[in-house]
Design a protein around this motif. Structure first.
Motif, PDB file in Angstrom:
ATOM      1  N   THR A  89       0.822  -1.204   0.000  1.00 34.52           N
ATOM      2  CA  THR A  89       0.000   0.000   0.000  1.00 34.52           C
ATOM      3  C   THR A  89       0.856   1.254   0.000  1.00 34.52           C
ATOM      4  OG1 THR A  89      -0.085  -0.058   2.413  1.00 34.52           O
ATOM      5  CG2 THR A  89      -1.856  -1.135   1.242  1.00 34.52           C
ATOM      6  N   CYS A  90       0.535   2.175  -0.934  1.00 39.44           N
ATOM      7  CA  CYS A  90       1.319   3.409  -1.027  1.00 39.44           C
ATOM      8  C   CYS A  90       0.981   4.363   0.107  1.00 39.44           C
ATOM      9  CB  CYS A  90       1.106   4.068  -2.387  1.00 39.44           C
ATOM     10  SG  CYS A  90      -0.449   4.981  -2.535  1.00 39.44           S
ATOM     11  N   GLY A  91      -0.258   4.257   0.634  1.00 44.19           N
ATOM     12  CA  GLY A  91      -0.664   5.122   1.739  1.00 44.19           C
ATOM     13  C   GLY A  91      -1.101   6.509   1.313  1.00 44.19           C
ATOM     14  N   GLU A  92      -1.032   6.815   0.017  1.00 47.18           N
ATOM     15  CA  GLU A  92      -1.281   8.194  -0.430  1.00 47.18           C
ATOM     16  C   GLU A  92      -2.349   8.333  -1.503  1.00 47.18           C
ATOM     17  OE1 GLU A  92       2.590   9.163  -1.814  1.00 47.18           O
ATOM     18  OE2 GLU A  92       3.307   9.835   0.147  1.00 47.18           O
ATOM     19  N   CYS A  93      -2.706   7.253  -2.194  1.00 49.57           N
ATOM     20  CA  CYS A  93      -3.666   7.370  -3.305  1.00 49.57           C
ATOM     21  C   CYS A  93      -5.092   7.497  -2.737  1.00 49.57           C
ATOM     22  CB  CYS A  93      -3.556   6.155  -4.232  1.00 49.57           C
ATOM     23  SG  CYS A  93      -4.157   4.623  -3.502  1.00 49.57           S
ATOM     24  N   ASP A  94      -6.059   7.758  -3.621  1.00 52.26           N
ATOM     25  CA  ASP A  94      -7.456   7.921  -3.184  1.00 52.26           C
ATOM     26  C   ASP A  94      -7.948   6.721  -2.384  1.00 52.26           C
ATOM     27  OD1 ASP A  94      -7.685  10.339  -4.347  1.00 52.26           O
ATOM     28  OD2 ASP A  94      -8.867   9.680  -6.089  1.00 52.26           O
ATOM     29  N   GLN A  95      -7.655   5.523  -2.875  1.00 51.96           N
ATOM     30  CA  GLN A  95      -8.156   4.316  -2.201  1.00 51.96           C
ATOM     31  C   GLN A  95      -7.475   4.093  -0.855  1.00 51.96           C
ATOM     32  OE1 GLN A  95     -10.813   2.975  -2.960  1.00 51.96           O
ATOM     33  NE2 GLN A  95     -11.064   2.557  -5.149  1.00 51.96           N
ATOM     34  N   CYS A  96      -6.154   4.280  -0.801  1.00 43.96           N
ATOM     35  CA  CYS A  96      -5.459   4.126   0.491  1.00 43.96           C
ATOM     36  C   CYS A  96      -6.011   5.113   1.509  1.00 43.96           C
ATOM     37  CB  CYS A  96      -3.952   4.332   0.327  1.00 43.96           C
ATOM     38  SG  CYS A  96      -3.091   2.895  -0.345  1.00 43.96           S
ATOM     39  N   LYS A  97      -6.279   6.354   1.066  1.00 44.05           N
ATOM     40  CA  LYS A  97      -6.799   7.376   1.984  1.00 44.05           C
ATOM     41  C   LYS A  97      -8.160   6.977   2.528  1.00 44.05           C
ATOM     42  CE  LYS A  97      -4.605  11.411   0.003  1.00 44.05           C
ATOM     43  NZ  LYS A  97      -4.975  12.300  -1.101  1.00 44.05           N
ATOM     44  N   VAL A 103      -6.948  -2.286  -2.728  1.00 42.46           N
ATOM     45  CA  VAL A 103      -7.104  -1.797  -4.097  1.00 42.46           C
ATOM     46  C   VAL A 103      -6.314  -0.497  -4.280  1.00 42.46           C
ATOM     47  CG1 VAL A 103      -9.223  -2.999  -4.746  1.00 42.46           C
ATOM     48  CG2 VAL A 103      -9.397  -0.894  -3.425  1.00 42.46           C
ATOM     49  N   CYS A 104      -5.192  -0.413  -3.582  1.00 41.20           N
ATOM     50  CA  CYS A 104      -4.247   0.708  -3.759  1.00 41.20           C
ATOM     51  C   CYS A 104      -4.005   0.927  -5.252  1.00 41.20           C
ATOM     52  CB  CYS A 104      -2.935   0.383  -3.057  1.00 41.20           C
ATOM     53  SG  CYS A 104      -1.591   1.526  -3.449  1.00 41.20           S
ATOM     54  N   GLU A 105      -4.064   2.184  -5.658  1.00 40.41           N
ATOM     55  CA  GLU A 105      -3.978   2.483  -7.098  1.00 40.41           C
ATOM     56  C   GLU A 105      -2.547   2.565  -7.614  1.00 40.41           C
ATOM     57  OE1 GLU A 105      -6.235   6.089  -6.836  1.00 40.41           O
ATOM     58  OE2 GLU A 105      -8.092   5.098  -7.441  1.00 40.41           O
ATOM     59  N   ARG A 106      -1.565   2.536  -6.695  1.00 31.91           N
ATOM     60  CA  ARG A 106      -0.197   2.769  -7.150  1.00 31.91           C
ATOM     61  C   ARG A 106       0.760   1.596  -6.996  1.00 31.91           C
ATOM     62  NH1 ARG A 106       1.617   8.237  -4.402  1.00 31.91           N
ATOM     63  NH2 ARG A 106      -0.080   9.606  -5.039  1.00 31.91           N
ATOM     64  N   SER A 107       0.399   0.616  -6.169  1.00 31.65           N
ATOM     65  CA  SER A 107       1.425  -0.369  -5.815  1.00 31.65           C
ATOM     66  C   SER A 107       1.550  -1.530  -6.802  1.00 31.65           C
ATOM     67  CB  SER A 107       1.166  -0.909  -4.402  1.00 31.65           C
ATOM     68  OG  SER A 107      -0.094  -1.543  -4.338  1.00 31.65           O
TER      69      SER A 107
HETATM   70 ZN   LIG Z   1      -2.329   3.534  -2.458  1.00 30.19          ZN
END
Ligand SMILES: [Zn+2]
Ligand SMILES: [Zn+2]
Length: 389
Positions: A89-97, A103-107
């Motif tokens: 999890t990137c922790g910063e994308c819309d889904q992580c937030k 469903v993290c959008e960046r990882s």
């Molecule tokens: Zn993310």
């Protein structure tokens, strides 16, 4: 370093592979102290998950000590003891937030491949095919953790590896499956599959206060373990699942049904499973949804179906008419591990649950290939294997 590598159907090898290195400033490298074989690793072992490549390092349930951190990673330092969630999890994308970490959008670095297959890609996963990013897994001596400043759970030294290891996968997976059921004190919760995730579904549903928890499987050791956790056991080799569930709910059916089996339902005598095996053999269907069909049929109208079991592609003959006319709600998903970790770590610390109950086998990482067979064949009372690199 040494690691367990995938080479095809029923072929996992203990091999020497290059040591991982920091590739991005947010990375960390950990020295693995414990890892586990997950039920969903068997789907790789049986080659039901596409886009595996020969030599891929497997394993997505692991923990250890941080031995190196990237320059941008301010959250971790060398020597920290962490459990690593299987969902990166990137922790910063819309889904992580929003807390939708799986469903993290960046990882997922192979996002376009997964977009094509599923419409939208999910998060990157450790050791689980190139469709989910092609990241090296944790059944190894060392692992590179991408986005490690977000993808970690710090654990205190007061708890043993065995108590906290499963915070990375099967404990939050069972918990999320039960949480998605919105359990009420009057509910009967029926759980198909008494493997490791099913065991945590049982304990979670009991902790959440269900009136009755029922588990369905055919392996005596697993059923006994679920009974010890507070479940009523149904052995599908010995009695009618539908008949017994009707009897336990006075003909109304369970309000909440959990599919902790997924795409490789092993029931072999029902007509629909014969149909599935034939269609699968001629590549007209990828998954065997016997449990899904049975849940839709038996669930009480207006009930909830929760699906933590892994599905990979297409299923056939789903009774959509029953699903719609009974007004059933379907909830599913890979686990949003970090959404639950703080609460679950506290519950372990307070002694509400000791997840080590599920471990039946501990072995050296070198014995991994043999332990895959033991786990697959449920030999020797095997429910859950922990490996030590
Ligand atoms: Zn993310
Ligand atoms: Zn898993």
């Amino acid at each position: 370093m040494k690691a367990l590598c995938w080479h095809g159907t029923n072929d996992i090898r203990y091999e020497t592979v290059p040591d991982p290195e920091i590739e991005h400033p947010r990375d960390a490298i950990i020295n693995v102290s414990s890892c586990a074989i997950c039920g969903s690793d068997l789907h790789l072992f049986h080659h039901f998950i596409p886009t595996m490549e020969s030599g891929d390092v497997v394993g997505h349930e692991f923990m250890g000590e941080v031995m190196e951190v990237g320059s941008e990673n301010k959250k971790l330092k060398v020597g920290d003891r962490i459990v690593v969630p299987f969902t990166i999890t990137c922790g910063e994308c819309d889904q992580c937030k929003r807390g939708n970490f799986s469903v993290c959008e960046r990882s997922n670095r192979n996002k376009s491949l997964a977009d094509k297959m599923f419409g939208h890609a999910g998060a990157g996963l450790f050791g689980y095919s190139h469709l989910t990013g092609g990241y090296a897994g944790g059944q190894a001596e060392y692992v590179r953790v991408p986005f490690a400043d977000s993808t970690h759970i710090k654990v205190p030294d007061s708890l043993s590896d065995e108590q906290v290891l499963f915070l990375g996968d099967i404990f939050p997976t069972g918990w999320q499956a039960a949480a998605q059921c919105d359990i009420e004190p009057t509910d009967t919760v029926a759980i198909w599959g008494a493997g490791p995730v099913g065991q945590f579904c049982v304990r979670s549903a009991v902790l959440m206060g269900a009136q009755q928890v029922v588990v369905i499987d055919n392996v005596p050791e697993r059923l006994a373990m679920a009974e010890a956790g507070g479940a009523i056991a149904i052995n599908f080799d010995e009695e009618s699942v539908l008949g017994r569930l009707q009897e336990l709910t006075k003909g109304k059916g369970p309000e909440k049904c959990i599919d902790a089996v997924g795409l490789e339902a092993h029931v072999s005598r029902s007509p629909d499973s014969v149909y599935d095996r034939v269609k699968q053999a001629v590549m007209q269907e990828t998954d065997r949804p016997h449990v899904l069909r049975e849940m839709i049929y038996v669930c009480r109208p207006a009930g909830i179906l929760s699906i933590p079991g892994v599905y990979g592609g297409l299923v056939d003959k789903i009774p959509m008419g029953a699903l719609m006319n009974k007004g059933l709600t379907v909830r599913s998903g890979q686990t949003h591990v970090k959404r639950w970790s703080e609460d679950l770590l506290r519950r372990i610390d307070e002694g509400q649950i000791d997840p080590s109950f599920v471990i039946t086998h501990t072995a050296d990482l070198a014995e991994g290939p043999e332990m895959y067979n033991t786990f697959r064949d449920k030999q020797d009372g095997c429910v859950k294997v922990v490996l030590k690199p």
